[in-house]
Design a protein around this motif. Structure first.
Motif, short mmCIF file in Angstrom:
data_model
loop_
_atom_site.label_atom_id
_atom_site.label_comp_id
_atom_site.label_asym_id
_atom_site.label_seq_id
_atom_site.Cartn_x
_atom_site.Cartn_y
_atom_site.Cartn_z
N UNK A 263 0.90 -1.24 -0.03
CA UNK A 263 0.00 -0.08 -0.14
C UNK A 263 1.04 1.12 -0.08
N UNK A 264 2.02 1.25 0.89
CA UNK A 264 3.04 2.43 0.88
C UNK A 264 3.68 2.59 -0.38
N UNK A 265 4.05 1.53 -1.10
CA UNK A 265 4.75 1.55 -2.01
C UNK A 265 3.89 1.98 -3.22
N UNK A 266 2.24 1.65 -3.53
CA UNK A 266 1.35 2.25 -4.31
C UNK A 266 1.32 3.52 -4.01
N UNK A 267 1.30 4.18 -2.83
CA UNK A 267 1.41 5.67 -2.71
C UNK A 267 2.46 6.46 -3.13
N UNK A 268 3.63 5.80 -2.88
CA UNK A 268 4.93 6.31 -3.49
C UNK A 268 4.89 6.41 -5.09
N UNK A 269 4.10 5.24 -5.58
CA UNK A 269 4.37 5.27 -7.07
C UNK A 269 3.09 6.38 -7.39
N UNK A 270 2.28 6.40 -6.84
CA UNK A 270 1.27 7.77 -7.19
C UNK A 270 1.81 8.89 -7.33
N UNK A 271 2.64 9.14 -5.93
CA UNK A 271 3.17 10.53 -5.77
C UNK A 271 4.47 10.59 -7.03
N UNK A 272 5.17 9.54 -7.31
CA UNK A 272 5.76 9.66 -8.42
C UNK A 272 5.32 9.99 -9.66
N UNK A 273 4.15 9.28 -9.77
CA UNK A 273 3.44 9.71 -11.10
C UNK A 273 2.97 11.20 -11.12
N UNK A 274 2.46 11.58 -10.04
CA UNK A 274 1.97 13.05 -9.89
C UNK A 274 3.16 14.06 -10.25
N UNK A 275 4.38 13.84 -9.36
CA UNK A 275 5.39 14.58 -9.62
C UNK A 275 5.89 14.55 -11.26
N UNK A 276 5.90 13.57 -11.76
CA UNK A 276 6.42 13.32 -13.17
C UNK A 276 5.13 14.27 -14.07
N UNK A 277 4.05 14.13 -13.73
CA UNK A 277 3.21 15.00 -14.42
C UNK A 277 3.48 16.43 -14.31
N UNK A 278 3.59 16.88 -13.18
CA UNK A 278 3.64 18.29 -12.68
C UNK A 278 4.78 18.54 -13.42
N UNK A 279 6.15 17.87 -13.53
CA UNK A 279 7.42 18.19 -14.18
C UNK A 279 7.14 18.43 -15.67
N UNK A 280 6.33 17.71 -16.35
CA UNK A 280 6.06 17.73 -17.71
C UNK A 280 5.29 19.05 -17.83
N UNK A 281 4.42 19.39 -17.09
CA UNK A 281 3.55 20.30 -17.13
C UNK A 281 4.38 21.85 -17.08
N UNK A 282 5.14 21.80 -16.10
CA UNK A 282 6.12 23.22 -15.73
C UNK A 282 7.23 23.08 -16.99
#
Length: 437
Positions: A263-282
């Motif tokens: 579960x924590x690993x999934x949350x970390x991966x979700x956060x990883x995905x969100x960070x990548x999307x934010x980076x792409x937007x920036x």
């Protein structure tokens, strides 16, 4: 062998404009432009006019025996007139002396007064007024004085002009008229030359101002382009360095937590995905500014800034024990100040994650303070971490980030301090507020 190919002009920087010249400022016709562009040709035309006037004077002179002397003197004067631009005063004085000797010898002005007028014009159009008047005075004394005492006189019988044998030095009405004519010719040349000189000075002043404005505009454009490049470089550093550092930490955390806590690993991966999307937007925002530099760069780069709570949460998910403490007087920050706060905190936490990932305690404080020696109210940002076991306080590799934080603080008129503090490392920034909070 070195290349002579000019360096290309960087994008966004206008090509340097050629300085304006006198020909650009003057609205000249084809004939006057030719004379302005070809000074040697102009001198030859002047010499030709003088020799033509001399030939006409020799044709009507009453002293045929002296024609050979006048012809020789005229060629000497013509040679001097070709040098009038290089030595205007000396040439004018020499021509006046030769003219005075010629008038005294020949008993006729021939075209020596015209040569003196050409010389006076050259002095008046190129030298200060006192040089022009002094040279004109010498020419008048020499040429007009000689004409006053030696120019030919005549009597008239039934309308016929009969040369009169008047002794040298005797002043007659004819000689007075001739002397006055010489003075008028020289004064006209002086007046025209002075007018040309004044116009040249005026045009030169206007050209200096216009070229100065052009240089200032070019320098302003270069400074603006350099500032734009610096601002975009900071944004690229934020997008690449910050986001990738967090994404690597999240990926490592997810890998380590996968077998133990899915579960924590999934949350970390979700956060990883969100960070990548934010980076792409920036990244798209920054690249959009590069493609359209005329658009509102500051506004575009200021959009999409993450909230400070989200920033702290992201680093907490990446494994840093970050605590956010908000104190009074730091609410409703202006957009530029909020942007700088978020970027400074992000940079500081990125450095902690990169250089001290085992820090047992990381504290982010945000509050308002009063500066007795500064611009009144300021917002204070403090990021303090305690080093973990076996970690050094070395900051090699973090200097570029510190420079970026300092530039952001300086852009808002603030200051920043970064260095060892107790058993850890502290970043403290003060950003002045223009409005009371």
């Amino acid at each position: 062998m070195t290349s002579t190919t000019p360096e290309p002009v960087p994008p966004g920087v206008p090509a340097p404009a050629s300085p304006l010249t006198e020909l650009d400022a003057r609205n000249l016709g084809p004939v006057r432009r030719w004379f302005a562009v070809h000074p040697v040709g102009t001198d030859r035309v002047v010499v030709g006019l003088y020799l033509a006037a001399t030939a006409l004077a020799l044709a009507v002179t009453d002293v045929p025996a002296a024609r050979w002397w006048v012809a020789a003197a005229s060629f000497v004067v013509a040679a001097l007139l070709l040098r009038r631009r290089a030595h205007p005063v000396g040439v004018t004085v020499a021509v006046s002396v030769i003219g005075a000797i010629g008038i005294l010898t020949l008993g006729d002005t021939a075209a020596f007064d015209l040569a003196a007028a050409f010389g006076v014009y050259t002095v008046a159009s190129n030298r200060p007024a006192h040089d022009a008047w002094s040279t004109a005075g010498v020419a008048i004394v020499m040429v007009a004085g000689a004409a006053l005492i030696a120019s030919p006189s005549a009597t008239y019988d039934d309308g016929l002009r009969i040369p009169a044998d008047v002794p040298l030095g005797t002043i007659t009405a004819d000689r007075v008229v001739t002397a006055v004519f010489v003075v008028v010719v020289i004064l006209i040349a002086l007046s025209i030359g002075s007018t040309v000189h004044s116009r040249r000075l005026h045009i030169a002043d206007l050209l200096d101002r216009a070229n100065g404005f052009a240089r200032e505009a070019e320098q302003s454009a270069q400074i603006a382009a350099a500032a734009e490049r610096g601002r975009i470089a900071r944004e690229m550093h934020d997008v690449v360095a910050h986001s990738l550092t967090v994404m690597v930490a999240l990926a490592d955390g997810a890998k380590a937590l996968g077998p133990k806590d899915p579960e924590l690993a999934r949350q970390a991966l979700d956060e990883l995905t969100e960070t990548g999307r934010t980076a792409l937007t920036d990244m798209r925002s920054v690249l959009g500014v590069l493609r359209a530099p005329e658009s509102g760069t500051e506004n575009e780069l200021a959009t999409g800034a993450p909230d400070l709570d989200d920033v702290v949460a992201t680093f907490r998910t990446a494994g840093l024990p970050v605590r956010l403490v908000r104190e009074g007087g730091a609410a409703n920050l202006p957009v530029p100040t909020r942007r700088a706060v978020e970027r400074i905190v992000t940079e500081a936490l990125t450095n902690v994650l990169r250089h001290a990932p085992l820090s047992p305690d990381v504290r982010v404080s945000l509050g308002g303070v009063w500066n007795p020696d500064g611009p009144g109210r300021s917002v204070e940002i403090v990021v303090l971490n305690t080093h973990g076991p076996g970690q050094s306080k070395s900051t090699s590799g973090a200097q570029q980030g510190i420079i970026g934080m300092r530039e952001r603080a300086t852009a808002l008129g603030g200051t920043i301090e970064a260095g060892p503090y107790g058993s850890g490392w502290r970043v403290r920034a003060l950003l002045p507020l223009k409005e009371e909070m």
